[in-house]
Design a protein around this motif. Structure first.
Motif, PDB file in Angstrom:
ATOM      1  N   ILE A 185       0.839  -1.201   0.000  1.00 61.11           N
ATOM      2  CA  ILE A 185       0.000   0.000   0.000  1.00 61.11           C
ATOM      3  C   ILE A 185       0.873   1.250   0.000  1.00 61.11           C
ATOM      4  O   ILE A 185       0.650   2.195  -0.780  1.00 61.11           O
ATOM      5  CB  ILE A 185      -0.945   0.006   1.220  1.00 61.11           C
ATOM      6  N   PHE A 186       1.878   1.284   0.863  1.00 58.31           N
ATOM      7  CA  PHE A 186       2.749   2.452   0.942  1.00 58.31           C
ATOM      8  C   PHE A 186       3.544   2.639  -0.344  1.00 58.31           C
ATOM      9  O   PHE A 186       3.623   3.756  -0.878  1.00 58.31           O
ATOM     10  CB  PHE A 186       3.704   2.314   2.140  1.00 58.31           C
ATOM     11  N   ILE A 187       4.121   1.575  -0.866  1.00 57.84           N
ATOM     12  CA  ILE A 187       4.957   1.690  -2.074  1.00 57.84           C
ATOM     13  C   ILE A 187       4.135   2.153  -3.272  1.00 57.84           C
ATOM     14  O   ILE A 187       4.477   3.131  -3.952  1.00 57.84           O
ATOM     15  CB  ILE A 187       5.647   0.349  -2.382  1.00 57.84           C
ATOM     16  N   VAL A 188       3.030   1.455  -3.539  1.00 58.59           N
ATOM     17  CA  VAL A 188       2.209   1.794  -4.710  1.00 58.59           C
ATOM     18  C   VAL A 188       1.548   3.147  -4.537  1.00 58.59           C
ATOM     19  O   VAL A 188       1.473   3.950  -5.479  1.00 58.59           O
ATOM     20  CB  VAL A 188       1.157   0.704  -4.974  1.00 58.59           C
ATOM     21  N   GLY A 189       1.062   3.435  -3.325  1.00 61.42           N
ATOM     22  CA  GLY A 189       0.410   4.723  -3.089  1.00 61.42           C
ATOM     23  C   GLY A 189       1.341   5.898  -3.328  1.00 61.42           C
ATOM     24  O   GLY A 189       0.962   6.894  -3.954  1.00 61.42           O
ATOM     25  N   ILE A 190       2.569   5.784  -2.861  1.00 60.91           N
ATOM     26  CA  ILE A 190       3.534   6.870  -3.042  1.00 60.91           C
ATOM     27  C   ILE A 190       3.927   7.026  -4.505  1.00 60.91           C
ATOM     28  O   ILE A 190       4.012   8.143  -5.032  1.00 60.91           O
ATOM     29  CB  ILE A 190       4.772   6.623  -2.157  1.00 60.91           C
ATOM     30  N   VAL A 191       4.146   5.889  -5.203  1.00 59.76           N
ATOM     31  CA  VAL A 191       4.507   5.972  -6.621  1.00 59.76           C
ATOM     32  C   VAL A 191       3.340   6.525  -7.439  1.00 59.76           C
ATOM     33  O   VAL A 191       3.526   7.378  -8.316  1.00 59.76           O
ATOM     34  CB  VAL A 191       4.935   4.581  -7.154  1.00 59.76           C
ATOM     35  N   LEU A 192       2.127   6.042  -7.158  1.00 66.03           N
ATOM     36  CA  LEU A 192       0.946   6.507  -7.884  1.00 66.03           C
ATOM     37  C   LEU A 192       0.733   7.998  -7.704  1.00 66.03           C
ATOM     38  O   LEU A 192       0.719   8.766  -8.671  1.00 66.03           O
ATOM     39  CB  LEU A 192      -0.290   5.733  -7.418  1.00 66.03           C
ATOM     40  N   PHE A 193       0.554   8.404  -6.456  1.00 66.03           N
ATOM     41  CA  PHE A 193       0.138   9.784  -6.208  1.00 66.03           C
ATOM     42  C   PHE A 193       1.315  10.753  -6.145  1.00 66.03           C
ATOM     43  O   PHE A 193       1.211  11.891  -6.599  1.00 66.03           O
ATOM     44  CB  PHE A 193      -0.661   9.845  -4.897  1.00 66.03           C
TER      45      PHE A 193
END
Length: 438
Positions: free
Chosen positions: A326-334
Motif C-alpha cells: 500500500i505504501f509503495i504503490v500509493g507513493i509511486v501513484l500519487f
C-alpha cells in the motif's frame, strides 16, 4: 520588452504557493473528515454503507458548486483583476471551513445538521472555483516564457502542501478514543482554519497585479467572449480536467474503503497520503521543468496513463491488506506518476486562452471537469457492490476517466514555445510569428 519578462515570477509563485496551501488545507480536511467521521456525526441513522455513501456525497457537493463559482469568479478576475479574486477566495474558504467546525450534530438538531453541512460545503466549492485559476493566471502572467510550467507548478505544490497539512492535522485527532473523536476532536482542524483568513489577507493584499492584465484591453463580458471564440478549448480543458478523479479516489474513496470496508488502521492510511504528498512536493517542479524543455503534452499524457494502471495496483493492495505494498504503490501513484499530469495543467490550460478570458477559461473548464472528479468517490461507492468490496469497477472507472483526459490533451496544441503575449491566438493569426525564448 514583453510583459512576461517584466513581471515578478518569484513573488507571484510564493504568494500562489502559500495561498493555495492555506486554501486547500481547508478544502481537504473536509474530505478526510467525510471519510472518517461524518457518516457517524451527521448520518447516524443510516446503515454503515449508506452513511458512508451520504458522507462522501457531501464531499462531492463542493465540486458541484465549483462550476457556478467559476462563472462568477472568472468574470471578476478577467473584468477587475487577478488580485481581487485571490483575496476573495481565501476569505470565503476560511470563514466557511471555520463554521463547519461549529456545526451541531445530527443527534442535537436532527436533519438541520447535514443541511447546514451541505450549505457550507457549497461555499467551499464556490471559493475553490476561483483559487487555482486565479493563482495560475497570476503566476503564468508574471513568469518568463521559457519557465511558465515551472513557476505555475508552485500553485499545485501549495495544493499538495495543503493536503499534507490537512492529513497531518487529522493524525493526532484520528488517534483519539472514538467518543472524543466524534464529540469534539474532529472539530479542531476546522477551527484552525481561522488562520486562513488572517494569513491569506496579509499575503495577498501585497500582490502586484500582473503586467499582462494591466496591458490588456479588458473584456466587458469575458464569459460571452470566451464561449464565442474559445468554446473548443473550454471543452478540451473539461475533458482533460477529469484526471482529478485520481486525486479524489485516492484521497477519499480509497481511505474510506481501507478504513470502513477492509478495516485497516486509520493512522497508517493517513500516513500514506502524507508521504505521497511529500514526494509530490519534490516531483511537481521536476516534471514542470521537463515540460518546459520537451513540451506539455508528453509529460501530461504519461502521468495520466500511468495513473490509470497504478490505481488497479493500489486498490488491490488495500483489498489484500498489504501495508508495505500500500505504501509503495500509493507513493509511486500519487507522489510520482499522478504528479506528472498535476504539474503540467496549470500552465497548459492557461496557455490555451488569451489574457482577456484566461481566468474564465481556466476556471470554467477546470471546475466542470473537477466536478466530475469530485463525484467520482460517490460513483465509486455506488459501483463497488452491496458490501463495498468490489474494487475492480472503481479502478476501471478511474482508468476510463484517465484515458479521456489523455485523449483531450493529445488533441490539443503544444504551447511550450509560444510567447506569452501570443498565447491563445489562432495558429494562422499574423501576430503568431515568433518563437518563445528557450
Amino acid at each position: 520588452m514583453t510583459p512576461s519578462v517584466t513581471g515578478k515570477p518569484r513573488q507571484a509563485a510564493v504568494a500562489a504557493w502559500v495561498g493555495s496551501a492555506l486554501e486547500y488545507y481547508d478544502f481537504f480536511i473536509y474530505g478526510t473528515a467525510a471519510a472518517l467521521v461524518f457518516n457517524k456525526v451527521f448520518f447516524p441513522d443510516s446503515d454503515p454503507a449508506t452513511g458512508t455513501l451520504l458522507a462522501v456525497a457531501t464531499f462531492g457537493v463542493g465540486y458541484a458548486a465549483r462550476p457556478v463559482g467559476a462563472f462568477i469568479l472568472g468574470h471578476i478576475g478577467d473584468r477587475f483583476g487577478r488580485k481581487r479574486v485571490l483575496v476573495l477566495t481565501l476569505i470565503l474558504m476560511g470563514v466557511a471551513t471555520f463554521l463547519v467546525g461549529c456545526l451541531p450534530t445530527y443527534d442535537q438538531v436532527g436533519v438541520l445538521a447535514p443541511v447546514l453541512l451541505v450549505v457550507l460545503r457549497l461555499l467551499q466549492g464556490l471559493s475553490a472555483a476561483g483559487e487555482q485559476a486565479g493563482a495560475n493566471s497570476m503566476t503564468l502572467e508574471h513568469a518568463p516564457p521559457n519557465r511558465r510550467a515551472y513557476y505555475t507548478s508552485f500553485t499545485l505544490s501549495g495544493t499538495q502542501a495543503g493536503q499534507i497539512i490537512a492529513t497531518a492535522a487529522f493524525l493526532p485527532v484520528a488517534a483519539l478514543p472514538e467518543d472524543d473523536l466524534l464529540s469534539w476532536g474532529w472539530r479542531i482542524p476546522f477551527w484552525a482554519s481561522a488562520v486562513v483568513v488572517v494569513a491569506g489577507y496579509l499575503i495577498r493584499r501585497k500582490l502586484d497585479e500582473t503586467p499582462v492584465f494591466e496591458k490588456t484591453t479588458v473584456a466587458q463580458m469575458p464569459v460571452v467572449e470566451l464561449f464565442r471564440d474559445n468554446w473548443r478549448d473550454v471543452v478540451r480543458v473539461i475533458c482533460a480536467a477529469v484526471i482529478a478523479s485520481v486525486s479524489t479516489i485516492f484521497t477519499v474513496y480509497a481511505l474510506s474503503f481501507a478504513v470502513n470496508t477492509v478495516e485497516l488502521e486509520r493512522t497508517p492510511m493517513l500516513w500514506v497520503g502524507v508521504l505521497a504528498n511529500v514526494v509530490a512536493l519534490a516531483t511537481l517542479p521536476l516534471w514542470a521543468t521537463v515540460a518546459d524543455r520537451i513540451g506539455r503534452k508528453p509529460v501530461f499524457i504519461a502521468g495520466s496513463l500511468g495513473s490509470a494502471v497504478l490505481m488497479f495496483a493500489y486498490l488491490g493492495a488495500i483489498a489484500a491488506g498489504n501495508y508495505p505494498l500500500i505504501f509503495i504503490v500509493g507513493i509511486v501513484l500519487f507522489g510520482v506518476v499522478y504528479s506528472a499530469a498535476n504539474a503540467i495543467w496549470p500552465s497548459f490550460y492557461g496557455e490555451m486562452f488569451i489574457a482577456r478570458v484566461r481566468l474564465s477559461g481556466m476556471a470554467i473548464g477546470t471546475q466542470i471537469g473537477f466536478a466530475i472528479g469530485g463525484f467520482s468517490p460517490t460513483i465509486a461507492a455506488a459501483v463497488d457492490g452491496e458490501d463495498g468490496t468490489s474494487w475492480v469497477p472503481v479502478a476501471i472507472l478511474t482508468a476510463v476517466l484517465c484515458l479521456v483526459s489523455a485523449v483531450a490533451v493529445a488533441t490539443g496544441r503544444e504551447t511550450y514555445r509560444v510567447p506569452t503575449e501570443q498565447l491563445g491566438l489562432p495558429a494562422n493569426d499574423p501576430r503568431t510569428t515568433t518563437t518563445a525564448t528557450t
